[in-house]
Design a protein around this motif. Sequence first.
Motif, PDB file in Angstrom:
ATOM      1  N   GLU A 242       0.834  -1.202   0.000  1.00 21.24           N
ATOM      2  CA  GLU A 242       0.000   0.000   0.000  1.00 21.24           C
ATOM      3  C   GLU A 242       0.869   1.253   0.000  1.00 21.24           C
ATOM      4  O   GLU A 242       2.041   1.216   0.364  1.00 21.24           O
ATOM      5  CB  GLU A 242      -0.908  -0.013   1.221  1.00 21.24           C
ATOM      6  N   SER A 243       0.288   2.375  -0.423  1.00 17.49           N
ATOM      7  CA  SER A 243       1.061   3.617  -0.448  1.00 17.49           C
ATOM      8  C   SER A 243       0.937   4.402   0.855  1.00 17.49           C
ATOM      9  O   SER A 243       1.767   5.248   1.148  1.00 17.49           O
ATOM     10  CB  SER A 243       0.620   4.493  -1.627  1.00 17.49           C
ATOM     11  N   GLY A 244      -0.069   4.131   1.659  1.00 18.46           N
ATOM     12  CA  GLY A 244      -0.232   4.813   2.933  1.00 18.46           C
ATOM     13  C   GLY A 244       0.745   4.306   3.974  1.00 18.46           C
ATOM     14  O   GLY A 244       1.040   3.120   4.044  1.00 18.46           O
TER      15      GLY A 244
ATOM     16  N   GLY B 228       0.554   5.682   7.362  1.00 14.70           N
ATOM     17  CA  GLY B 228       0.072   6.178   8.644  1.00 14.70           C
ATOM     18  C   GLY B 228       0.276   5.219   9.794  1.00 14.70           C
ATOM     19  O   GLY B 228       0.598   5.627  10.918  1.00 14.70           O
ATOM     20  N   GLU B 229       0.119   3.940   9.535  1.00 11.40           N
ATOM     21  CA  GLU B 229       0.319   2.923  10.572  1.00 11.40           C
ATOM     22  C   GLU B 229       1.751   2.958  11.098  1.00 11.40           C
ATOM     23  O   GLU B 229       2.000   2.859  12.301  1.00 11.40           O
ATOM     24  CB  GLU B 229       0.010   1.542   9.985  1.00 11.40           C
TER      25      GLU B 229
END
Length: 91
Positions: free
Chosen positions: A5-7, A9-10
């Motif tokens: 994934e490109s996110g 935040g985690e």
Amino acid sequence: MGIEESGVGEYVSKAVQIIEESGLNYQITAMGTQIETDNLNKLYEVCANVQEAIFEMGVPRVYTVLKIDDRRDKENRTLKEKVKSVEDRIK
């Protein structure tokens, strides 16, 4: 890097949790997290802890950028004071 994934935040949340637990003052921005300390060894220790924690989350490659602004000619050069200095000039 090396995740599907490109996110991120985690991973950023985990990093910030480690910084928070270190007791260092910090400021989250849209494109990075600023950490404030007068002890470079503590900064390096926290950065190493963040790196290891992200690897432990299963990420095969961690890319970290450190920029250090070490100013010693003035007292009280906190993150807050640096922002205030600019804001005062644009009012």
